[in-house]
Design a protein around this motif. Structure first.
Motif, PDB file in Angstrom:
ATOM      1  N   ARG A  56       0.846  -1.199   0.000  1.00 34.16           N
ATOM      2  CA  ARG A  56       0.000   0.000   0.000  1.00 34.16           C
ATOM      3  C   ARG A  56       0.882   1.251   0.000  1.00 34.16           C
ATOM      4  O   ARG A  56       0.609   2.229  -0.702  1.00 34.16           O
ATOM      5  N   ASP A  57       1.935   1.231   0.812  1.00 32.13           N
ATOM      6  CA  ASP A  57       2.851   2.368   0.867  1.00 32.13           C
ATOM      7  C   ASP A  57       3.528   2.578  -0.485  1.00 32.13           C
ATOM      8  O   ASP A  57       3.689   3.720  -0.941  1.00 32.13           O
TER       9      ASP A  57
ATOM     10  N   ASP B  33       1.146   4.292  -2.852  1.00 32.80           N
ATOM     11  CA  ASP B  33       1.018   5.716  -2.520  1.00 32.80           C
ATOM     12  C   ASP B  33       2.278   6.492  -2.901  1.00 32.80           C
ATOM     13  O   ASP B  33       2.199   7.649  -3.342  1.00 32.80           O
ATOM     14  N   ARG B  34       3.446   5.871  -2.729  1.00 32.90           N
ATOM     15  CA  ARG B  34       4.699   6.561  -3.054  1.00 32.90           C
ATOM     16  C   ARG B  34       4.832   6.769  -4.559  1.00 32.90           C
ATOM     17  O   ARG B  34       5.335   7.801  -5.014  1.00 32.90           O
TER      18      ARG B  34
ATOM     19  N   ASP C  11       2.308   7.132  -6.541  1.00 27.52           N
ATOM     20  CA  ASP C  11       1.333   8.186  -6.834  1.00 27.52           C
ATOM     21  C   ASP C  11       1.907   9.569  -6.498  1.00 27.52           C
ATOM     22  O   ASP C  11       1.719  10.529  -7.257  1.00 27.52           O
TER      23      ASP C  11
ATOM     24  N   ALA D  36      -3.805   0.252  -6.944  1.00 28.61           N
ATOM     25  CA  ALA D  36      -4.105   1.491  -7.648  1.00 28.61           C
ATOM     26  C   ALA D  36      -5.237   1.319  -8.655  1.00 28.61           C
ATOM     27  O   ALA D  36      -6.067   2.210  -8.843  1.00 28.61           O
TER      28      ALA D  36
ATOM     29  N   LEU E 119      -6.063   4.834  -7.685  1.00 35.60           N
ATOM     30  CA  LEU E 119      -5.058   5.848  -7.977  1.00 35.60           C
ATOM     31  C   LEU E 119      -4.877   5.955  -9.486  1.00 35.60           C
ATOM     32  O   LEU E 119      -4.765   4.936 -10.184  1.00 35.60           O
TER      33      LEU E 119
END
Length: 532
Positions: free
Chosen positions: A65-66, A69-70, A72, A103, A112
């Motif tokens: 998940r991290d 997000d990174r 993104d 995503a 995402l």
């Protein structure tokens, strides 16, 4: 006025493996910058700065998940390119697969936008089925037996075959990416020639996709497959880079899946027949397979065995649960070989435990017709939730009137605080979806529901979903029901009596003799449960 620096076309993301040093992709990136369309003015290169290492803690799901997000966050402003190419080595490849699904579909959070820009995913020796320690060299196997139970909080353990993370990922990948069809990104797996951790069959879920391909890199190992420097041994100059360049930059034709054995080539449904305690895989799974084939030839009956499990082994939580990863791996293995066909389940005793606990841990599991005999799951097991989430469709639960392992043993284990087992196979389940058939009771003991005379009804249910008709119903004796209800209390009384006898023996016969008496009583209890 036009910008002096037009936006670059693509972002190249690299996620390293466990043992790779910082800037592991430096040599690869340097060479790619000389390729048309990948020069410094056309592409942005980024290596994820926080990969998983051997000492990383926490869940792999959270790490992925991290990562999503990174990516993104990095893909913003001047770095928002039209295309994204994802490259991952070993565990890095597995992480990228999950991050992309996260995503794309919002598995554990919001969708995402960067997922729509991904045109290619390159996996370098990624263990897509997980790591099977039984394939490892013997020193690694010995070390794993000693260390794995002590390292439960380490991230890398989520990479083992059959873990909820790996199984959910494989199942969701098969379903979600297949839905994209030709719109799916190109997915390339590069295999190392000398790699005990990964083989071609492990990535069959990639080959089953319209955009999936695999290629073998000669003279390479799992650890050095991404290396392109001068110190790497090669068959000829630039061999490794030529293969990596092909995987990253060139047009790739989808690889045809490896041919299945003749008896699996036309399969239209898969049935898991899973035995219980006090047997190997027993006689009934083989008989079930024979009778199912009389109805339909194009059905695959999977009759795996985890060996004999005694009542003693079942009573201990760690031995009861040790086959959960094995069952999950069996499911994902056969799903990768037969995507899109319905799966059914027939289970007895501990087989129902593996089934129920797997449903709780792995939301992506799906079965159509489910038949439970002598189930050892708790009566409060939430089958409605399983049905609402699409994990099961039709459920039959058959209870026997004299089922001692369920009514007595499981009830006694509940008295010891073990809430993952229970008497749902004796009293019936409290929470079941509409259309569920709970037969209470048939005459007989623990294996009564799978006796030869009743197997035709089981076969008919698995084949067409029609619940079996049980013409004769009976009731447990009052004594049998009383024993079931009082088993938790009896367990505490027996434990108290054992402690009392031990104290009395120590006080009257001396410490050594007293401890010998206690040891004898424990040995007798162990022997009785082990033989049972």
């Amino acid at each position: 006025m036009e910008s002096e620096h037009p936006p670059r076309r693509r972002l190249i993301v690299y996620v390293a493996g466990l043992s790779e040093p910082p800037h592991a992709a430096k040599d690869l990136f340097s060479k790619l910058k000389h390729e048309p369309g990948y020069g410094p003015d056309e592409a942005i290169y980024w290596q994820f700065p926080q990969p998983v290492t051997r000492l990383s803690r926490g869940s792999l799901t959270a790490r992925c998940r991290d990562l999503a997000d990174r990516i993104d966050a990095y893909w913003t402003g001047p770095r928002q390119t039209a295309e994204i190419v994802l490259i991952g080595h070993s565990i890095g490849g597995v992480m990228l697969r999950y991050a992309f699904l996260q995503a794309l579909r919002g598995l554990d959070g919001p969708q995402l936008a960067w997922a729509d820009a991904v045109t290619r995913i390159v996996l370098l020796a990624a263990p897509n089925r997980g790591v099977d320690l039984d394939r490892a060299p013997w020193p690694c196997r010995v070390a794993a037996k000693l260390l794995v139970p002590l390292l439960r909080t380490f991230t890398v353990l989520d990479l083992l075959c059959g873990t909820p993370f790996i199984t959910n990922l494989r199942i969701q990948w098969l379903r979600e990416i297949a839905d994209l069809g030709k719109k799916a990104p190109t997915v390339v797996q590069v295999l190392a020639r000398n790699d005990w951790a990964v083989d071609r069959e492990d990535s069959r879920d990639l080959e089953s996709l319209p955009t999936g391909a695999q290629k073998l890199m000669p003279n390479s190992t799992h650890g050095d497959i991404a290396c392109t420097g001068r110190k790497v041994r090669e068959d000829y100059t630039g061999q490794r880079y030529d293969i990596l360049r092909w995987a990253i930059t060139e047009d790739v034709a989808a690889t045809d899946p490896s041919p299945l054995p003749e008896h699996e080539a036309t399969i239209k449904s898969v049935v898991f027949a899973l035995h219980g305690i006090r047997s190997g895989n027993g006689a009934w799974p083989t008989q079930l397979e024979t009778e199912l084939h009389e109805f339909e030839k194009d059905v695959l009956v999977v009759t795996p065995s985890y060996g004999r499990l005694s009542a003693y082994d079942f009573a201990l939580p760690f031995t009861r649960r040790r086959n959960l990863r094995w069952f999950a791996d069996q499911y994902s293995y056969h799903l990768a070989r037969h995507p899109g066909v319905p799966f059914h389940f027939v289970g007895h005793s501990n087989g129902t435990y593996l089934f129920g606990q797997s449903l709780k841990q792995i939301p992506a599991l799906e079965f159509h017709n489910v038949f439970l005999a002598g189930s050892v799951l708790p009566r409060e097991f939430d089958w409605v939730k399983c049905a609402d989430s699409g994990q099961i469709r039709t459920l039959v639960n058959v209870c026997a009137s004299a089922d001692k392992p369920v009514a007595w043993l499981c009830s006694a284990l509940r008295g010891l605080g073990m809430r993952d087992v229970g008497v749902g196979g004796f009293t019936g389940f409290d929470s079941v979806p509409p259309g569920t058939l709970q037969v209470r009771y048939i005459k007989g003991g623990h294996g009564a529901a799978l006796e030869d005379k009743r197997l035709p009804g089981v076969v008919g249910f698995v084949h067409d979903g029609e619940p079996p008709c049980e013409p004769e119903h009976t009731q447990p004796t009052e004594f049998f029901e009383l024993m079931s209800r009082s088993a938790p209390i009896a367990t505490w009384l027996a434990g108290g009596a054992l402690i009392g006898l031990g104290c009395l023996a120590v006080a009257t016969l001396g410490p050594l003799v007293g401890l010998g008496v206690i040891g004898g009583l424990l040995a007798a209890t162990y022997t009785g449960l082990k033989v049972a």
